[in-house]
Design an enzyme around this catalytic site. Sequence first.
Site, PDB file in Angstrom:
ATOM      1  N   HIS A   9       0.807  -1.215   0.000  1.00  0.00           N
ATOM      2  CA  HIS A   9       0.000   0.000   0.000  1.00  0.00           C
ATOM      3  C   HIS A   9       0.844   1.270   0.000  1.00  0.00           C
ATOM      4  O   HIS A   9       0.320   2.363  -0.172  1.00  0.00           O
ATOM      5  CB  HIS A   9      -0.973  -0.032   1.185  1.00  0.00           C
ATOM      6  CG  HIS A   9      -2.084  -1.017   0.948  1.00  0.00           C
ATOM      7  ND1 HIS A   9      -3.272  -0.995   1.608  1.00  0.00           N
ATOM      8  CD2 HIS A   9      -2.168  -2.051   0.090  1.00  0.00           C
ATOM      9  CE1 HIS A   9      -4.045  -1.980   1.182  1.00  0.00           C
ATOM     10  NE2 HIS A   9      -3.388  -2.643   0.260  1.00  0.00           N
TER      11      HIS A   9
ATOM     12  N   SER B 221      -0.672  -1.205  -6.091  1.00  0.00           N
ATOM     13  CA  SER B 221      -0.466  -2.408  -6.883  1.00  0.00           C
ATOM     14  C   SER B 221       0.209  -2.083  -8.207  1.00  0.00           C
ATOM     15  O   SER B 221      -0.009  -1.020  -8.782  1.00  0.00           O
ATOM     16  CB  SER B 221      -1.810  -3.067  -7.183  1.00  0.00           C
ATOM     17  OG  SER B 221      -2.489  -3.370  -5.989  1.00  0.00           O
TER      18      SER B 221
ATOM     19  N   LYS C 203     -14.688  -8.519  -7.441  1.00  0.00           N
ATOM     20  CA  LYS C 203     -13.871  -9.379  -8.283  1.00  0.00           C
ATOM     21  C   LYS C 203     -13.215 -10.478  -7.437  1.00  0.00           C
ATOM     22  O   LYS C 203     -13.185 -11.648  -7.819  1.00  0.00           O
ATOM     23  CB  LYS C 203     -12.798  -8.535  -8.967  1.00  0.00           C
ATOM     24  CG  LYS C 203     -12.184  -9.199 -10.173  1.00  0.00           C
ATOM     25  CD  LYS C 203     -11.442  -8.178 -11.034  1.00  0.00           C
ATOM     26  CE  LYS C 203     -10.913  -8.846 -12.279  1.00  0.00           C
ATOM     27  NZ  LYS C 203     -10.575  -7.927 -13.343  1.00  0.00           N
ATOM     28  N   ASP C 204     -12.709 -10.092  -6.262  1.00  0.00           N
ATOM     29  CA  ASP C 204     -12.068 -11.076  -5.386  1.00  0.00           C
ATOM     30  C   ASP C 204     -13.072 -12.090  -4.851  1.00  0.00           C
ATOM     31  O   ASP C 204     -12.761 -13.270  -4.696  1.00  0.00           O
ATOM     32  CB  ASP C 204     -11.363 -10.374  -4.216  1.00  0.00           C
ATOM     33  CG  ASP C 204     -10.098  -9.655  -4.664  1.00  0.00           C
ATOM     34  OD1 ASP C 204      -9.688  -9.865  -5.825  1.00  0.00           O
ATOM     35  OD2 ASP C 204      -9.528  -8.892  -3.866  1.00  0.00           O
TER      36      ASP C 204
ATOM     37  N   GLU D 189       4.971 -33.935  -0.372  1.00  0.00           N
ATOM     38  CA  GLU D 189       3.743 -33.392  -0.920  1.00  0.00           C
ATOM     39  C   GLU D 189       4.053 -32.700  -2.250  1.00  0.00           C
ATOM     40  O   GLU D 189       5.184 -32.249  -2.469  1.00  0.00           O
ATOM     41  CB  GLU D 189       3.142 -32.389   0.063  1.00  0.00           C
ATOM     42  CG  GLU D 189       2.713 -33.027   1.370  1.00  0.00           C
ATOM     43  CD  GLU D 189       1.414 -33.800   1.226  1.00  0.00           C
ATOM     44  OE1 GLU D 189       1.473 -35.000   0.920  1.00  0.00           O
ATOM     45  OE2 GLU D 189       0.350 -33.205   1.422  1.00  0.00           O
TER      46      GLU D 189
END
Lengths: 416, 181
Positions: free
Chosen positions: A213, A217, A241-242, A285
Amino acid sequence: MSNDSVGKRVVQWFDHRLPLVTFVNHSLVEYPAPRNLSYWWTFGSLAGIVLVLQIVTGIVLAMHYTPHVDMAFVSVERIMRDVNYGWLIRYMHANGGSAFFAVVYIHIYRGLYYGSYKDPREVLWWMGLIILILMMMNAFTGYVLPWGQMSFWAATVITNLFSAIPLVGDSIVTWLWGGYAVGNPALNRFYSLHYLLPFLLVAVVFLHLWALHTFGSNNPLGIDAKGPQDQIPFHPYYTVKDLFGLGVLMIVLLAFVFFAPNFLGHPDNYIPANPLVTPAHIVPEWYFLPFYAILRSVPDKLLGVVLMFGSLAVPFLLPWLDTSKVRSATFRPIYKQVFWFLVVDGIVLGWCGSQPPEGIALILARISTAYYFLHFLVLMPLIGMIEKPRPLPTSIAEPVLKGGDAAATAPTRGRS
Amino acid sequence: MAETPAASADSVGGDGETRRDFLYIATGAVGTVGVLAAMWPLIHQMNPSKAVLALASTEVDLSGIEEGESVTVVWRGKPVFVRHRTAEEIAAAVDVDLADLPDPQADAERAEKPEWLILVGICTHLGCVPIGNQGDFAGGWFCPCHGSHYDSSGRIRIGPAPVNLEVPDYVYLDETTVRIG
Ligand code: HEM
Ligand code: FES
């Protein structure tokens, strides 16, 4: 002022003394984000949500789990059979770990493609890499807890990596174990760390977001936002959107949880740990496979370990290894292709890690290990010097609005 | 009391060093030593406790182990292989050019009595338990984890393991009993 509702006045009174509301408003509501963010920018939020999911399911598991070599395995079986919805919580937690890595790997490759690690986001990039390393430690310590065969031998092999260190290696391994082999002291401390690390993760995520921030972005064009016409408020545009991204993620995650909960696991982990017998084919894994392939590609113990840790260390230097001034691969014709080679390289390494280290898998692992380091240490500096980038648009709004129709924007902090 | 803050002028060494600098350094030094001393218990608590270190030795009865057979016993929580070697296995272990070995050691140094080979059953690579009678060397071991091959003397021949399988300290108490550790 006096017309304000009581509720609002209480909030203002509180916010004046602890500006929590202002803080949230700044960072999640009016936070001005570039207007052109694609779905590749959703994975950061998703990673945060999965972290919360892991903490919630993990705390519930911890209410029923017993960290003792004689009881750990049965306590997990009890979670699966007797505890109300225990099977759901455990499958969410185990598959949630995979989801976490899937989301974060995509998030990292997004950063690589769009040059998000470049000035002024180097520290942001570092915090992200530290998050990745903490996640790995956390997933590893968690995997040991059910105390099945894979848990035990994963703990043995991974702690033994430190025995490759000259002189002090063996003392370090004994120190990690608290004994002559992996046993109860090791299980206890792994549990302690597995409970601690997620909260360290939360702290580093906070630093990650703080750094984010500070400059805002990056975006698919990789150019800086030049003013309000280039930005839209985070809420409602990106919250929505998220949320959509979250819906898709949950469909995939729950499909695993309900229909193939053990698909990503190993049947051997349903056999209680036996310190005298190593399973014939031990593999980690899926999210560790590329690193495992690098470790095994070198016939020398120390060098294998060095390269494996090196593969995590080299990306820290990327902001300086990449000599190009242009961020987004969209405008970098050569890098764009090399980027996809690196994606393929990662997948090939992962496949090699899942195979026994012989024949074609071993040869491929050696080639792709070499390529991995070549990419970062040679290609990145070189391409930046010889590549001729395509012309950059003058602003984010330009390609969208063509005529620069500023009225179509939703400036929010233009005045602040 | 005689010194006031204005005494910053009374430099000790003459190079602009003051009493205050001295106090800073002294405080810092004491603090650092204190923190380091306080850290040691926090680090050392993770090392094996005396109770763990005192783990007793293990006695093995050899009488039941036929030639060509091998048993695995537990010593300090680790597997130990006790192998009754055949004549061929001994011959194969002795008949080796030491220059060919990554970690050269003669078979005679590894087995007090040639027919009894006693090894810590932990791969020197990353700690898996090698499987007996497998791999490229007859009567040897193969580690499934990353492909280390050991010969019939437990010496590393092929693969990532850096050194031979460890031979623990042991003594023969009588004809048929050996004490490990
Ligand atoms: C960063 C987030 C986390 C990740 C990636 C993670 C990952 C894992 C993994 C991979 C396992 C093994 C699952 C299995 O095969 O059974 C596990 C088990 C476990 N985790 Fe976590 N974990 C996280 C956070 C937490 C937290 C915050 C707690 C508790 C406060 C917790 C408590 C447990 C417990 C008690 C187990 C053992 C039960 C079981 O095996 O299902 N985890 N974790
Ligand atoms: S642990 Fe035996 S080869 Fe790696």
